[in-house]
Motif scaffolding. Structure first.
Motif, PDB file in Angstrom:
ATOM      1  N   LYS A 199      -2.890   9.515 -18.914  1.00 64.12           N
ATOM      2  CA  LYS A 199      -2.709   8.074 -18.719  1.00 64.12           C
ATOM      3  C   LYS A 199      -1.332   7.743 -18.147  1.00 64.12           C
ATOM      4  N   TRP A 200      -0.303   8.559 -18.471  1.00 68.99           N
ATOM      5  CA  TRP A 200       1.036   8.312 -17.947  1.00 68.99           C
ATOM      6  C   TRP A 200       1.143   8.700 -16.482  1.00 68.99           C
ATOM      7  N   ALA A 201       0.269   9.566 -16.030  1.00 64.86           N
ATOM      8  CA  ALA A 201       0.213   9.886 -14.597  1.00 64.86           C
ATOM      9  C   ALA A 201      -0.637   8.875 -13.850  1.00 64.86           C
ATOM     10  N   LEU A 202      -1.689   8.385 -14.489  1.00 65.87           N
ATOM     11  CA  LEU A 202      -2.587   7.434 -13.837  1.00 65.87           C
ATOM     12  C   LEU A 202      -1.946   6.061 -13.676  1.00 65.87           C
ATOM     13  N   LEU A 203      -1.129   5.642 -14.655  1.00 65.19           N
ATOM     14  CA  LEU A 203      -0.568   4.290 -14.589  1.00 65.19           C
ATOM     15  C   LEU A 203       0.243   4.051 -13.316  1.00 65.19           C
ATOM     16  N   PRO A 204       1.250   4.890 -12.976  1.00 62.76           N
ATOM     17  CA  PRO A 204       1.970   4.631 -11.716  1.00 62.76           C
ATOM     18  C   PRO A 204       1.077   4.757 -10.491  1.00 62.76           C
ATOM     19  N   TYR A 205       0.100   5.659 -10.555  1.00 63.26           N
ATOM     20  CA  TYR A 205      -0.844   5.798  -9.441  1.00 63.26           C
ATOM     21  C   TYR A 205      -1.590   4.488  -9.205  1.00 63.26           C
ATOM     22  N   PHE A 206      -2.097   3.883 -10.280  1.00 61.11           N
ATOM     23  CA  PHE A 206      -2.802   2.610 -10.151  1.00 61.11           C
ATOM     24  C   PHE A 206      -1.849   1.479  -9.752  1.00 61.11           C
ATOM     25  N   VAL A 207      -0.689   1.426 -10.398  1.00 59.89           N
ATOM     26  CA  VAL A 207       0.267   0.338 -10.128  1.00 59.89           C
ATOM     27  C   VAL A 207       0.646   0.315  -8.653  1.00 59.89           C
ATOM     28  N   PHE A 208       1.055   1.469  -8.101  1.00 60.06           N
ATOM     29  CA  PHE A 208       1.520   1.496  -6.722  1.00 60.06           C
ATOM     30  C   PHE A 208       0.362   1.369  -5.729  1.00 60.06           C
ATOM     31  N   THR A 209      -0.829   1.830  -6.098  1.00 52.90           N
ATOM     32  CA  THR A 209      -1.987   1.655  -5.217  1.00 52.90           C
ATOM     33  C   THR A 209      -2.285   0.175  -5.002  1.00 52.90           C
ATOM     34  N   PHE A 210      -2.433  -0.573  -6.088  1.00 55.63           N
ATOM     35  CA  PHE A 210      -2.834  -1.976  -5.955  1.00 55.63           C
ATOM     36  C   PHE A 210      -1.667  -2.853  -5.509  1.00 55.63           C
ATOM     37  N   TYR A 211      -0.455  -2.522  -5.942  1.00 51.91           N
ATOM     38  CA  TYR A 211       0.720  -3.256  -5.453  1.00 51.91           C
ATOM     39  C   TYR A 211       0.845  -3.087  -3.944  1.00 51.91           C
ATOM     40  N   TYR A 212       0.757  -1.857  -3.470  1.00 51.16           N
ATOM     41  CA  TYR A 212       0.923  -1.583  -2.043  1.00 51.16           C
ATOM     42  C   TYR A 212      -0.199  -2.217  -1.232  1.00 51.16           C
ATOM     43  N   PHE A 213      -1.412  -2.203  -1.774  1.00 48.51           N
ATOM     44  CA  PHE A 213      -2.520  -2.860  -1.088  1.00 48.51           C
ATOM     45  C   PHE A 213      -2.240  -4.355  -0.940  1.00 48.51           C
ATOM     46  N   GLY A 214      -1.681  -4.964  -1.981  1.00 49.58           N
ATOM     47  CA  GLY A 214      -1.308  -6.372  -1.890  1.00 49.58           C
ATOM     48  C   GLY A 214      -0.266  -6.629  -0.822  1.00 49.58           C
ATOM     49  N   THR A 215       0.707  -5.725  -0.709  1.00 48.54           N
ATOM     50  CA  THR A 215       1.763  -5.923   0.292  1.00 48.54           C
ATOM     51  C   THR A 215       1.227  -5.809   1.712  1.00 48.54           C
ATOM     52  N   ILE A 216       0.310  -4.879   1.965  1.00 39.80           N
ATOM     53  CA  ILE A 216      -0.175  -4.745   3.337  1.00 39.80           C
ATOM     54  C   ILE A 216      -1.121  -5.888   3.711  1.00 39.80           C
ATOM     55  N   ILE A 217      -1.916  -6.370   2.752  1.00 41.78           N
ATOM     56  CA  ILE A 217      -2.775  -7.524   3.023  1.00 41.78           C
ATOM     57  C   ILE A 217      -1.921  -8.751   3.320  1.00 41.78           C
ATOM     58  N   MET A 218      -0.875  -8.934   2.529  1.00 39.00           N
ATOM     59  CA  MET A 218       0.030 -10.062   2.729  1.00 39.00           C
ATOM     60  C   MET A 218       0.714  -9.974   4.093  1.00 39.00           C
ATOM     61  N   THR A 219       1.173  -8.793   4.440  1.00 38.87           N
ATOM     62  CA  THR A 219       1.894  -8.614   5.699  1.00 38.87           C
ATOM     63  C   THR A 219       0.992  -8.887   6.896  1.00 38.87           C
ATOM     64  N   TYR A 220      -0.209  -8.336   6.868  1.00 36.89           N
ATOM     65  CA  TYR A 220      -1.104  -8.421   8.023  1.00 36.89           C
ATOM     66  C   TYR A 220      -1.680  -9.827   8.201  1.00 36.89           C
ATOM     67  N   PHE A 221      -2.153 -10.425   7.103  1.00 32.62           N
ATOM     68  CA  PHE A 221      -2.889 -11.689   7.217  1.00 32.62           C
ATOM     69  C   PHE A 221      -2.015 -12.926   7.076  1.00 32.62           C
ATOM     70  N   VAL A 222      -0.792 -12.786   6.557  1.00 35.47           N
ATOM     71  CA  VAL A 222       0.079 -13.944   6.366  1.00 35.47           C
ATOM     72  C   VAL A 222       1.360 -13.825   7.181  1.00 35.47           C
ATOM     73  N   ASN A 223       2.123 -12.753   6.975  1.00 41.24           N
ATOM     74  CA  ASN A 223       3.423 -12.634   7.638  1.00 41.24           C
ATOM     75  C   ASN A 223       3.306 -12.554   9.157  1.00 41.24           C
ATOM     76  N   TYR A 224       2.395 -11.721   9.656  1.00 45.21           N
ATOM     77  CA  TYR A 224       2.285 -11.559  11.104  1.00 45.21           C
ATOM     78  C   TYR A 224       1.900 -12.846  11.825  1.00 45.21           C
ATOM     79  N   PRO A 225       0.875 -13.588  11.368  1.00 45.71           N
ATOM     80  CA  PRO A 225       0.582 -14.862  12.037  1.00 45.71           C
ATOM     81  C   PRO A 225       1.756 -15.836  11.994  1.00 45.71           C
ATOM     82  N   GLN A 226       2.507 -15.832  10.891  1.00 46.00           N
ATOM     83  CA  GLN A 226       3.670 -16.724  10.816  1.00 46.00           C
ATOM     84  C   GLN A 226       4.772 -16.284  11.776  1.00 46.00           C
ATOM     85  N   LEU A 227       5.070 -14.995  11.801  1.00 41.55           N
ATOM     86  CA  LEU A 227       6.130 -14.495  12.678  1.00 41.55           C
ATOM     87  C   LEU A 227       5.799 -14.726  14.147  1.00 41.55           C
TER      88      LEU A 227
END
Length: 312
Positions: A12-40
């Motif tokens: 579980k201590w190995a899975l937690l960072p794996y899950f945290v960074f997977t979903f966090y990073y997915f959020g960052t790329i969705i935000m960048t592509y669909f929000v930041n790029y059209p604004q920039l």
């Protein structure tokens, strides 16, 4: 190294960072592509200042977490828990390497050119297709694998409790990524946009994108936490559900009574450095701390989950 202390680390201590960074990073790329790029793409007058701030903050909140994602995936591969298919772990590692490699060695260099070129048609032709093929597609597959792993880990718990916790856990971490890109990358760039491009910049994000990226993921956990009082995986106490519910209710209320009417709706009318400054000044104290409580609590929930599958 069968006797290595690292091998004895609970899964579980190995899975937690794996899950945290997977979903966090997915959020960052969705935000960048669909929000930041059209604004920039709407910025013309102060593009150099905007991109300098954008690129500097993206290194901290986008690039560095992407490296931690690779490390966590490789660590999971090293441990190779026998409850997960080996091919799926390898696939996950490859998807992480593709996405993060493109972040560091393809996307970041293109970002560096935007201060000189702006979001010209040529850059759009390079950046957006590259981001879609080598960032979003691999991470979508990675997210499906991570959700599958999470449910394998919880196998033995009732289906309803697994579904509810999966939604709360994954969506909460996803919004951590979108929220940090918004609060720590986008807000500082707003100060640099200026009055000329502001309304076009502000209106670049469509209603469906706003609902899909912000509204639905942001408040879906609020709805799903209610049934968690009765249906939750074995090991999660009710008091953690209460803490999470209080944290997200606070964020919802303070957003509704202050951030939306006093700041965001006023900024829809025109550019104001003073209002943007207030947004940056009060966002973390009033919402960010509660958000951290929310994220720490959902992570602690995961650590408290009993895994009958792992026991077997």
């Amino acid at each position: 190294m069968p006797n290595s202390p690292i091998k004895n680390i609970p899964i579980k201590w190995a899975l937690l960072p794996y899950f945290v960074f997977t979903f966090y990073y997915f959020g960052t790329i969705i935000m960048t592509y669909f929000v930041n790029y059209p604004q920039l793409a709407q910025v013309q007058e102060n593009i150099v200042s905007v991109m300098n701030v954008f690129n500097g903050n993206m290194k901290i909140f986008f690039n560095i977490p992407s490296v931690f994602l690779v490390i966590s995936a490789l660590f999971l591969l090293y441990l190779r828990p026998n409850i997960f298919p080996s091919w799926a772990i390898w696939t996950s590692v490859v998807m992480c390497l593709v996405s993060v490699g493109s972040t560091l060695f393809v996307i970041a260099p293109i970002h560096a050119t935007l201060a000189d070129t702006g979001m010209s048609d040529i850059v759009k032709q390079q950046l957006w297709p590259t981001f879609m093929k080598y960032q979003i597609f691999p991470m979508v597959l990675q997210v499906f694998i991570a959700v599958w792993f999470l449910n394998i880990y919880m196998y033995g718990n009732k289906l309803g409790s697994r579904i509810i916790f999966t939604i709360v856990f994954c969506v909460a971490l996803f919004t951590w990524g979108t929220g940090y890109i918004e609060g720590f990358v986008a807000y500082p760039t707003w100060l640099m946009v200026g009055d000329t491009d502001w309304l076009a910049y502000r209106q670049a994000v469509s209603g469906p994108v706003f609902f899909s990226v912000f509204l639905i993921p942001g408040y879906l956990p609020l709805i799903m936490l209610i049934p968690m009082f009765w249906k939750r995986p074995i090991g999660i106490p009710k008091y953690l559900v209460t803490i999470m519910l209080c944290a997200i209710l606070w964020i919802f209320v303070i957003t509704a009574i202050y951030f939306v009417p006093d700041l965001q709706m006023e900024l829809d009318k025109g550019y104001s450095k003073e209002l943007i400054g207030d947004l940056i000044k009060y966002d973390f104290p009033l919402r960010g701390i509660a958000g951290l409580v929310f994220m720490c609590t959902v992570s602690w929930m995961f650590l408290k989950v009993k895994s009958p599958a792992l026991s077997e």
